[in-house]
Design a protein around this motif. Sequence first.
Motif, PDB file in Angstrom:
ATOM      1  N   SER A  93       0.827  -1.209   0.000  1.00 16.01           N
ATOM      2  CA  SER A  93       0.000   0.000   0.000  1.00 16.01           C
ATOM      3  C   SER A  93       0.861   1.259   0.000  1.00 16.01           C
ATOM      4  CB  SER A  93      -0.923  -0.007   1.226  1.00 16.01           C
ATOM      5  OG  SER A  93      -1.732   1.141   1.257  1.00 16.01           O
ATOM      6  N   ALA A  94       1.959   1.230   0.763  1.00 15.67           N
ATOM      7  CA  ALA A  94       2.865   2.378   0.804  1.00 15.67           C
ATOM      8  C   ALA A  94       3.479   2.651  -0.560  1.00 15.67           C
ATOM      9  CB  ALA A  94       3.965   2.144   1.837  1.00 15.67           C
ATOM     10  N   CYS A  95       3.878   1.598  -1.256  1.00 16.73           N
ATOM     11  CA  CYS A  95       4.483   1.749  -2.591  1.00 16.73           C
ATOM     12  C   CYS A  95       3.441   2.141  -3.634  1.00 16.73           C
ATOM     13  CB  CYS A  95       5.161   0.446  -3.008  1.00 16.73           C
ATOM     14  SG  CYS A  95       6.553  -0.034  -1.963  1.00 16.73           S
ATOM     15  N   GLN A  96       2.266   1.534  -3.529  1.00 17.41           N
ATOM     16  CA  GLN A  96       1.208   1.796  -4.512  1.00 17.41           C
ATOM     17  C   GLN A  96       0.743   3.244  -4.465  1.00 17.41           C
ATOM     18  OE1 GLN A  96      -2.487   1.780  -3.315  1.00 17.41           O
ATOM     19  NE2 GLN A  96      -2.868   2.744  -5.283  1.00 17.41           N
ATOM     20  N   LYS A  97       0.646   3.809  -3.270  1.00 14.71           N
ATOM     21  CA  LYS A  97       0.197   5.194  -3.128  1.00 14.71           C
ATOM     22  C   LYS A  97       1.133   6.182  -3.814  1.00 14.71           C
ATOM     23  CE  LYS A  97      -2.667   5.074   1.026  1.00 14.71           C
ATOM     24  NZ  LYS A  97      -2.831   5.558   2.408  1.00 14.71           N
ATOM     25  N   GLU A  98       2.399   5.817  -3.875  1.00 12.03           N
ATOM     26  CA  GLU A  98       3.389   6.696  -4.505  1.00 12.03           C
ATOM     27  C   GLU A  98       3.722   6.246  -5.931  1.00 12.03           C
ATOM     28  OE1 GLU A  98       4.378   9.575  -2.904  1.00 12.03           O
ATOM     29  OE2 GLU A  98       2.732   8.828  -1.642  1.00 12.03           O
ATOM     30  N   SER A 124      -5.766  -6.015  -4.940  1.00  8.53           N
ATOM     31  CA  SER A 124      -6.240  -4.684  -5.321  1.00  8.53           C
ATOM     32  C   SER A 124      -5.082  -3.699  -5.405  1.00  8.53           C
ATOM     33  CB  SER A 124      -7.274  -4.186  -4.312  1.00  8.53           C
ATOM     34  OG  SER A 124      -8.431  -5.003  -4.323  1.00  8.53           O
ATOM     35  N   ALA A 125      -4.150  -3.823  -4.471  1.00  7.40           N
ATOM     36  CA  ALA A 125      -2.967  -2.953  -4.506  1.00  7.40           C
ATOM     37  C   ALA A 125      -2.144  -3.224  -5.759  1.00  7.40           C
ATOM     38  CB  ALA A 125      -2.113  -3.160  -3.257  1.00  7.40           C
ATOM     39  N   GLY A 126      -2.021  -4.503  -6.123  1.00  6.21           N
ATOM     40  CA  GLY A 126      -1.270  -4.866  -7.320  1.00  6.21           C
ATOM     41  C   GLY A 126      -1.936  -4.349  -8.590  1.00  6.21           C
ATOM     42  N   ILE A 127      -3.260  -4.496  -8.666  1.00  7.43           N
ATOM     43  CA  ILE A 127      -4.003  -4.013  -9.841  1.00  7.43           C
ATOM     44  C   ILE A 127      -3.893  -2.501  -9.949  1.00  7.43           C
ATOM     45  CG2 ILE A 127      -6.299  -3.812 -10.877  1.00  7.43           C
ATOM     46  CD1 ILE A 127      -6.952  -6.516  -9.462  1.00  7.43           C
ATOM     47  N   SER A 128      -4.042  -1.821  -8.820  1.00  7.60           N
ATOM     48  CA  SER A 128      -3.938  -0.361  -8.814  1.00  7.60           C
ATOM     49  C   SER A 128      -2.538   0.100  -9.207  1.00  7.60           C
ATOM     50  CB  SER A 128      -4.306   0.177  -7.428  1.00  7.60           C
ATOM     51  OG  SER A 128      -4.282   1.574  -7.402  1.00  7.60           O
ATOM     52  N   ALA A 129      -1.535  -0.647  -8.767  1.00  4.62           N
ATOM     53  CA  ALA A 129      -0.147  -0.302  -9.133  1.00  4.62           C
ATOM     54  C   ALA A 129       0.056  -0.450 -10.635  1.00  4.62           C
ATOM     55  CB  ALA A 129       0.830  -1.200  -8.372  1.00  4.62           C
ATOM     56  N   CYS A 130      -0.506  -1.515 -11.218  1.00  2.00           N
ATOM     57  CA  CYS A 130      -0.417  -1.706 -12.674  1.00  2.00           C
ATOM     58  C   CYS A 130      -1.131  -0.577 -13.414  1.00  2.00           C
ATOM     59  CB  CYS A 130      -1.044  -3.042 -13.068  1.00  2.00           C
ATOM     60  SG  CYS A 130      -0.108  -4.484 -12.528  1.00  2.00           S
ATOM     61  N   GLU A 131      -2.270  -0.168 -12.872  1.00  2.00           N
ATOM     62  CA  GLU A 131      -3.024   0.940 -13.474  1.00  2.00           C
ATOM     63  C   GLU A 131      -2.190   2.208 -13.498  1.00  2.00           C
ATOM     64  OE1 GLU A 131      -4.997   4.686 -12.766  1.00  2.00           O
ATOM     65  OE2 GLU A 131      -4.765   3.389 -11.019  1.00  2.00           O
ATOM     66  N   LYS A 132      -1.523   2.493 -12.387  1.00  2.00           N
ATOM     67  CA  LYS A 132      -0.691   3.693 -12.314  1.00  2.00           C
ATOM     68  C   LYS A 132       0.544   3.574 -13.210  1.00  2.00           C
ATOM     69  CE  LYS A 132      -2.088   5.394  -7.773  1.00  2.00           C
ATOM     70  NZ  LYS A 132      -3.329   4.645  -7.680  1.00  2.00           N
ATOM     71  N   GLY A 133       0.980   2.341 -13.448  1.00  2.00           N
ATOM     72  CA  GLY A 133       2.130   2.128 -14.317  1.00  2.00           C
ATOM     73  C   GLY A 133       1.754   1.910 -15.772  1.00  2.00           C
ATOM     74  N   SER A 134       0.476   2.156 -16.108  1.00  2.00           N
ATOM     75  CA  SER A 134      -0.035   2.002 -17.481  1.00  2.00           C
ATOM     76  C   SER A 134       0.211   0.590 -18.023  1.00  2.00           C
ATOM     77  CB  SER A 134       0.608   3.047 -18.411  1.00  2.00           C
ATOM     78  OG  SER A 134       0.307   4.354 -17.978  1.00  2.00           O
ATOM     79  N   ARG A 135      -0.025  -0.405 -17.164  1.00  2.00           N
ATOM     80  CA  ARG A 135       0.142  -1.803 -17.562  1.00  2.00           C
ATOM     81  C   ARG A 135      -1.218  -2.505 -17.434  1.00  2.00           C
ATOM     82  NH1 ARG A 135       5.546  -3.521 -17.294  1.00  2.00           N
ATOM     83  NH2 ARG A 135       4.922  -5.610 -16.650  1.00  2.00           N
ATOM     84  N   TRP A 136      -2.131  -2.183 -18.361  1.00  2.00           N
ATOM     85  CA  TRP A 136      -3.486  -2.697 -18.245  1.00  2.00           C
ATOM     86  C   TRP A 136      -3.559  -4.210 -18.436  1.00  2.00           C
ATOM     87  CZ3 TRP A 136      -5.861  -5.274 -22.231  1.00  2.00           C
ATOM     88  CH2 TRP A 136      -5.330  -5.099 -23.515  1.00  2.00           C
ATOM     89  N   GLN A 137      -2.676  -4.762 -19.287  1.00  2.00           N
ATOM     90  CA  GLN A 137      -2.698  -6.218 -19.482  1.00  2.00           C
ATOM     91  C   GLN A 137      -2.362  -6.945 -18.177  1.00  2.00           C
ATOM     92  OE1 GLN A 137      -0.841  -4.061 -21.348  1.00  2.00           O
ATOM     93  NE2 GLN A 137      -0.790  -4.672 -23.506  1.00  2.00           N
ATOM     94  N   GLN A 138      -1.328  -6.457 -17.490  1.00  2.00           N
ATOM     95  CA  GLN A 138      -0.914  -7.059 -16.227  1.00  2.00           C
ATOM     96  C   GLN A 138      -2.012  -6.902 -15.173  1.00  2.00           C
ATOM     97  OE1 GLN A 138       1.958  -8.727 -15.828  1.00  2.00           O
ATOM     98  NE2 GLN A 138       1.566  -9.229 -13.686  1.00  2.00           N
ATOM     99  N   ALA A 139      -2.673  -5.754 -15.194  1.00  2.00           N
ATOM    100  CA  ALA A 139      -3.771  -5.514 -14.244  1.00  2.00           C
ATOM    101  C   ALA A 139      -4.886  -6.533 -14.433  1.00  2.00           C
ATOM    102  CB  ALA A 139      -4.310  -4.094 -14.415  1.00  2.00           C
ATOM    103  N   LEU A 140      -5.253  -6.803 -15.685  1.00  2.00           N
ATOM    104  CA  LEU A 140      -6.325  -7.760 -15.960  1.00  2.00           C
ATOM    105  C   LEU A 140      -5.914  -9.192 -15.642  1.00  2.00           C
ATOM    106  CD1 LEU A 140      -8.001  -6.422 -19.233  1.00  2.00           C
ATOM    107  CD2 LEU A 140      -8.639  -6.040 -16.852  1.00  2.00           C
ATOM    108  N   LEU A 141      -4.632  -9.498 -15.832  1.00  2.00           N
ATOM    109  CA  LEU A 141      -4.140 -10.835 -15.466  1.00  2.00           C
ATOM    110  C   LEU A 141      -4.256 -11.052 -13.955  1.00  2.00           C
ATOM    111  CD1 LEU A 141      -0.962 -11.207 -17.734  1.00  2.00           C
ATOM    112  CD2 LEU A 141      -3.067 -12.564 -17.857  1.00  2.00           C
TER     113      LEU A 141
END
Length: 263
Positions: A93-98, A124-141
Amino acid sequence: MLFEAMPKAKVQSNIISCNATISACEKGGQWQQALMLFEAMPKATVEPNVISYNTSISACEKGRQWQQALKLFEDMPAARVLPDVISYCATMSACQKEEQWQPVLTLLEAMPKANIQPTVISFSAGISACEKGSRWQQALLLFAAMPLAKAQPNVISYNAAVSACEKGGQWRRASILLESMPKAKVLPDVITYCTAMSACEKGGQWQQALWLFDAMPKAKVLPDMVTFGAAIGACEKGGHQRRALILFEGIAEQVVLLHCFLR
């Protein structure tokens, strides 16, 4: 103040009081004070345990100190303290927020190796991190892997996945995710609709965006100003100036309704 007033001998033998004080600092947003207490524990011959680490990591997370949180997590094995699911989730969560998506994915992948079952929070933190990193494929996986890991997606998981699709220009996938929520017994909220509408509007699918907007009352979701803006933007792109004007007038009605509700 209570902690400092305790006799030194009692402090040395009472890790509970140390953890309680760190936790109080964490809840009060005093991450520097929490770390000072944590670092002072060995000097007082009190060995930090997993609770000490978790509360200190959580304090760093609330203070937006992702590097410090990650360092505390990485220091745990050397201190012979095994991280638990809370340790992982708080650090992620700390990493994802930043917007530090790489450490989040590394931590998520490391959880099964440490015999720790990933939870809906960690996914959810992992999906959100992918979203912030513009990695939609990884988010959906990651989203697709949740049922296999016995982690039931919630509205936060869905919203993060829809947002990843929106940023990746995947309006159709965003719409499919939204439409699949009732079957999964997850109620979409205003964020879900707004993000899906934004995805459709960006993809030039103004009709789909307006269809989603019109579906909100049936789903008992009250549109907010951002949702109205997305719908008006869709009308503008579709050349429906009259509908855009009607929606704009609807904003004023919404403000009046909200004012009455608050009163």
